[in-house]
Design an enzyme around this catalytic site. Structure first.
Site, PDB file in Angstrom:
ATOM      1  CG  ASP A  98      -0.299  -0.056   2.538  1.00  0.00           C
ATOM      2  OD1 ASP A  98       0.720  -0.764   2.670  1.00  0.00           O
ATOM      3  OD2 ASP A  98      -0.764   0.628   3.472  1.00  0.00           O
ATOM      4  CD  GLU A 163       4.089   0.692   6.859  1.00  0.00           C
ATOM      5  OE1 GLU A 163       4.791   1.024   7.835  1.00  0.00           O
ATOM      6  OE2 GLU A 163       3.713   1.511   6.002  1.00  0.00           O
TER       7      GLU A 163
HETATM    8 ZN   LIG Z   1       6.605   2.239   4.156  1.00  0.00          ZN
END
Ligand SMILES: [Zn+2]
Length: 410
Positions: A98, A163
């Site tokens: 992401d 994340e």
């Molecule tokens: Zn990162």
């Protein structure tokens, strides 16, 4: 240098076009989580899966973390494994798929989702954070397979979702549901933080505490201050008074950069819209990065005590509460096998001495450490994550691929 490395390194050096084309493909597949206004990482992860399937892993698996807000109701996590010639602890390289949104588009020189190349620099949202890690790990295994047929130790590449918005649907989910994938002697590297020379191996983090101060006074016309209580003036006094926390918790630790805890007032919420009104409510925040030696609760208590003092002297009400809190994970020991293996490989590839260090907090490696798995965060990068015109350097990606290949082969 060992013979196989003499074959692998020139091969990696020949991958310039691959670096560029992989980065272009990855960047064009926009992977924003629902908290960032997107639908998830599906398209990008599917692309990475197709690349990894071409590299003959012994096992490849997509692990779905249920998320009803995302496309198809899940967030995709990907794990690919290669067997080693020897039965050694596995080398894991974990990156995230992401990205964060580009932010104000007027600050970008070009379309953030169309990679542009300027000499050795590649620009685009995600090229560093964290496609740098995806590309360097994939090219390391590709070079090993092309030159040696098989790595010496088993290798795992993990690509996780979420994340940037908390890892609940990413590494946290993976460790909870499939924790047996990772052994406590495995060498776990997270190439999601580093410096320009590749000399920083991040092994420890500070605790994070975001304190929200809500200052309640009484709104009135600016020409008659005696009729109200100015919340902004009280907030200003409080910000100055909070400076004493820096002195009270000033003990340092040389492992960390910077070597002290930090306490910084940051965001202030908008108050009144016009200049001739005395505000009756102000809300501001303090970002605290606290060395593991100090208790987070003690800092919060001091914030509340100091708020009480300013409340008494100004007559406004002040509440200090937690906006976010993350206790520091136990550090990865500076002599952990992953740190030593990384240092050796870095020295062999670049001739540089890398040092274990602690930083201000917020890397995904904390989830490994909390699960008892000593992970190291390392990459060679100019650290342009989350900025407009984010860029990475092609030679850095090649250096890191060589370091990973060395770890896999020795
Ligand atoms: Zn990162």
């Amino acid at each position: 240098m060992e013979d196989f490395l003499k074959r692998i390194f020139p091969l990696i050096d020949s991958y310039r076009d691959e670096v560029i084309s992989l980065q272009k493909e990855l960047t064009s597949r926009v992977a924003l989580g629902p908290d960032n206004g997107g639908t998830g990482e599906h398209e990008k992860t599917a692309f990475i899966q197709s690349i990894m399937e071409g590299l003959n892993p012994s096992r490849i698996e997509e692990i779905h973390a249920p998320d009803s807000r995302a496309e198809h109701g899940y967030r995709p996590n990907l794990v690919a494994l290669w067997e080693g010639k020897k039965e050694l602890p596995r080398l894991w390289i974990l990156s995230h798929s992401d990205i964060v949104p580009p932010g104000d588009l007027s600050l970008w020189e070009r379309d953030p989702y169309e990679v542009w190349v300027d000499g050795d620099k590649l620009y685009g949202r995600g090229v560093e954070d964290n496609q740098h890690g995806i590309v360097s790990s994939v090219l390391a295994i590709k070079a090993i397979l092309e030159s040696a047929g098989q790595p010496t130790r088993p290798v795992g590449i993990a690509i996780v979702a979420d994340e940037e918005t908390g890892s609940k649907y990413g590494l946290s989910y993976l460790l909870e549901k499939r924790g047996q994938l990772f052994g406590d002697t495995d060498l776990i590297v997270v190439p999601d933080g580093g410096n320009e020379t590749g000399s920083m191996i991040e092994v420890a983090e500070k605790s994070m505490l975001w304190v929200r101060f809500t200052v309640l006074g009484r709104q009135c016309h600016a020409s008659t201050p005696h009729k109200g209580r100015n919340s902004l003036a009280a907030a200003a006094r409080l910000i100055v008074a909070l400076e004493k926390i820096k002195r009270e918790f000033s003990d340092g630790d040389e492992l960390f950069r910077p070597p002290i805890s930090t306490f910084e007032p940051t965001k202030i919420e908008a108050n009144v819209e016009n200049v001739n009104t005395i505000p009756g409510k102000d809300v501001f925040y303090m970002d605290c990065r606290i060395l593991p030696r100090f208790e987070v609760d003690r800092i919060l208590e001091r914030c509340q005590e100091i708020a009480g003092e300013i409340s008494n002297s100004t007559g406004v009400k002040i509440k200090a509460d937690i906006a976010y809190r993350e206790e520091a994970a136990p550090p990865t020991p500076s002599d952990a096998p992953v740190v030593e293996a990384l240092s050796r490989a870095i020295h062999l590839v670049t001739g540089r001495e890398a040092k274990p260090m602690g930083i201000g907090g917020g890397t995904v490696a904390a989830f490994f450490r909390k699960a008892g798995l000593p992970a190291a965060v390392w990459c060679t990068s100019p650290d342009t994550a989350h900025q407009p015109n984010e860029y990475c350097l092609i030679p850095d990606i090649m250096t890191d691929a060589k370091v990973f290949a060395t770890m896999a082969m020795t």
